[in-house]
Design a protein around this motif. Sequence first.
Motif, PDB file in Angstrom:
ATOM      1  N   LEU A   1      10.312   0.955  14.582  1.00 37.65           N
ATOM      2  CA  LEU A   1       9.320   1.780  15.272  1.00 37.65           C
ATOM      3  C   LEU A   1       7.969   1.082  15.212  1.00 37.65           C
ATOM      4  N   PRO A   2       7.040   1.460  16.088  1.00 35.73           N
ATOM      5  CA  PRO A   2       5.687   0.886  15.985  1.00 35.73           C
ATOM      6  C   PRO A   2       5.056   1.266  14.646  1.00 35.73           C
ATOM      7  N   LEU A   3       4.234   0.376  14.124  1.00 29.92           N
ATOM      8  CA  LEU A   3       3.568   0.665  12.858  1.00 29.92           C
ATOM      9  C   LEU A   3       2.547   1.780  13.053  1.00 29.92           C
ATOM     10  N   PRO A   4       2.499   2.727  12.117  1.00 32.07           N
ATOM     11  CA  PRO A   4       1.541   3.834  12.245  1.00 32.07           C
ATOM     12  C   PRO A   4       0.124   3.361  11.963  1.00 32.07           C
ATOM     13  N   SER A   5      -0.829   4.068  12.535  1.00 34.30           N
ATOM     14  CA  SER A   5      -2.234   3.741  12.282  1.00 34.30           C
ATOM     15  C   SER A   5      -2.724   4.541  11.080  1.00 34.30           C
ATOM     16  N   THR A   6      -3.887   4.175  10.587  1.00 33.94           N
ATOM     17  CA  THR A   6      -4.483   4.893   9.467  1.00 33.94           C
ATOM     18  C   THR A   6      -5.988   4.932   9.650  1.00 33.94           C
ATOM     19  N   PRO A   7      -6.598   6.066   9.326  1.00 32.96           N
ATOM     20  CA  PRO A   7      -8.063   6.144   9.416  1.00 32.96           C
ATOM     21  C   PRO A   7      -8.772   5.541   8.207  1.00 32.96           C
ATOM     22  N   VAL A   8      -8.032   5.118   7.200  1.00 35.62           N
ATOM     23  CA  VAL A   8      -8.641   4.645   5.958  1.00 35.62           C
ATOM     24  C   VAL A   8      -9.525   3.424   6.195  1.00 35.62           C
ATOM     25  N   ALA A   9      -9.123   2.529   7.060  1.00 29.11           N
ATOM     26  CA  ALA A   9      -9.923   1.327   7.305  1.00 29.11           C
ATOM     27  C   ALA A   9     -11.284   1.696   7.890  1.00 29.11           C
TER      28      ALA A   9
ATOM     29  N   PRO B   1      11.463   3.895  -3.039  1.00 28.71           N
ATOM     30  CA  PRO B   1      11.859   5.277  -2.786  1.00 28.71           C
ATOM     31  C   PRO B   1      12.986   5.364  -1.757  1.00 28.71           C
ATOM     32  N   ARG B   2      13.860   6.289  -1.961  1.00 31.08           N
ATOM     33  CA  ARG B   2      15.011   6.458  -1.058  1.00 31.08           C
ATOM     34  C   ARG B   2      14.547   6.829   0.345  1.00 31.08           C
ATOM     35  N   ARG B   3      13.427   7.525   0.460  1.00 30.24           N
ATOM     36  CA  ARG B   3      12.912   7.906   1.780  1.00 30.24           C
ATOM     37  C   ARG B   3      12.612   6.660   2.623  1.00 30.24           C
ATOM     38  N   VAL B   4      12.309   5.556   1.967  1.00 29.57           N
ATOM     39  CA  VAL B   4      12.028   4.296   2.665  1.00 29.57           C
ATOM     40  C   VAL B   4      13.305   3.473   2.799  1.00 29.57           C
ATOM     41  N   TYR B   5      13.957   3.218   1.676  1.00 30.30           N
ATOM     42  CA  TYR B   5      15.086   2.286   1.668  1.00 30.30           C
ATOM     43  C   TYR B   5      16.399   2.920   2.105  1.00 30.30           C
ATOM     44  N   GLY B   6      16.429   4.231   2.218  1.00 26.05           N
ATOM     45  CA  GLY B   6      17.668   4.894   2.605  1.00 26.05           C
ATOM     46  C   GLY B   6      17.845   5.047   4.103  1.00 26.05           C
ATOM     47  N   VAL B   7      16.963   4.452   4.898  1.00 25.02           N
ATOM     48  CA  VAL B   7      17.043   4.602   6.355  1.00 25.02           C
ATOM     49  C   VAL B   7      17.066   3.238   7.033  1.00 25.02           C
ATOM     50  N   GLY B   8      17.539   3.227   8.254  1.00 20.77           N
ATOM     51  CA  GLY B   8      17.457   2.045   9.102  1.00 20.77           C
ATOM     52  C   GLY B   8      18.195   0.833   8.588  1.00 20.77           C
TER      53      GLY B   8
ATOM     54  N   GLU C   1      -4.433   5.974  -0.944  1.00 21.52           N
ATOM     55  CA  GLU C   1      -3.760   5.779   0.344  1.00 21.52           C
ATOM     56  C   GLU C   1      -2.884   4.533   0.383  1.00 21.52           C
ATOM     57  N   ALA C   2      -3.047   3.598  -0.548  1.00 16.25           N
ATOM     58  CA  ALA C   2      -2.338   2.311  -0.487  1.00 16.25           C
ATOM     59  C   ALA C   2      -0.823   2.477  -0.482  1.00 16.25           C
ATOM     60  N   PHE C   3      -0.278   3.254  -1.410  1.00 12.30           N
ATOM     61  CA  PHE C   3       1.183   3.375  -1.471  1.00 12.30           C
ATOM     62  C   PHE C   3       1.759   4.153  -0.288  1.00 12.30           C
ATOM     63  N   PRO C   4       1.185   5.311   0.090  1.00 13.46           N
ATOM     64  CA  PRO C   4       1.726   5.983   1.280  1.00 13.46           C
ATOM     65  C   PRO C   4       1.669   5.116   2.532  1.00 13.46           C
ATOM     66  N   ARG C   5       0.619   4.309   2.648  1.00 10.66           N
ATOM     67  CA  ARG C   5       0.518   3.414   3.812  1.00 10.66           C
ATOM     68  C   ARG C   5       1.652   2.385   3.775  1.00 10.66           C
ATOM     69  N   TRP C   6       1.867   1.778   2.607  1.00 10.61           N
ATOM     70  CA  TRP C   6       2.966   0.820   2.471  1.00 10.61           C
ATOM     71  C   TRP C   6       4.280   1.499   2.852  1.00 10.61           C
ATOM     72  N   SER C   7       4.499   2.696   2.343  1.00 11.83           N
ATOM     73  CA  SER C   7       5.744   3.425   2.577  1.00 11.83           C
ATOM     74  C   SER C   7       5.957   3.712   4.067  1.00 11.83           C
ATOM     75  N   ARG C   8       4.915   4.203   4.739  1.00 15.93           N
ATOM     76  CA  ARG C   8       5.034   4.492   6.180  1.00 15.93           C
ATOM     77  C   ARG C   8       5.334   3.229   6.972  1.00 15.93           C
ATOM     78  N   ASN C   9       4.644   2.134   6.619  1.00 14.73           N
ATOM     79  CA  ASN C   9       4.871   0.874   7.336  1.00 14.73           C
ATOM     80  C   ASN C   9       6.275   0.330   7.098  1.00 14.73           C
ATOM     81  N   GLU C  10       6.730   0.365   5.855  1.00 16.12           N
ATOM     82  CA  GLU C  10       8.066  -0.158   5.540  1.00 16.12           C
ATOM     83  C   GLU C  10       9.148   0.653   6.244  1.00 16.12           C
TER      84      GLU C  10
END
Length: 129
Positions: free
Chosen positions: A101-109, A21-28, A85-94
């Motif tokens: 930036l620091p990796l975000p946490s998730t309550p899923v675990a 997704p561009r939201r991930v790969y289009g930054v940084g 939650e798997a894909f949004p988590r991957w996206s936020r981390n990437e």
Amino acid sequence: MTDEAPPAPAGRGRPADRRWPRRVYGVGTEPDPRFTLANERTFLAWLRTALGLMVAAAAVKAFGTEGSQWAAAVLAVLAVGVAVEAFPRWSRNERALRLQLPLPSTPVAVVSAVGVVVAGVTILVVVLI
């Protein structure tokens, strides 16, 4: 002010970046490939966990007693939640890796662990009664 950096320009021997997704790969900037690959392995581990929870739910439903249907339902709901939650988590981390930036946490675990404990206790109670 935005945290998005413009993508690397095309031209000069570089093709345009068409990754999604561009939201991930289009930054940084591009992170170390080892971190990206580790993030991908974690994404796949979440999917394997969801699949395992689905199989466990089906097994409990198929081989359990009437009372264990609640345990099967808990496992099935957890499976869906983990898979969703798997894909949004991957996206936020990437994205965080690309923006350094620091990796975000998730309550899923935590939710998954609690759900598996609840399902396990339910099965244990049903078996012992």
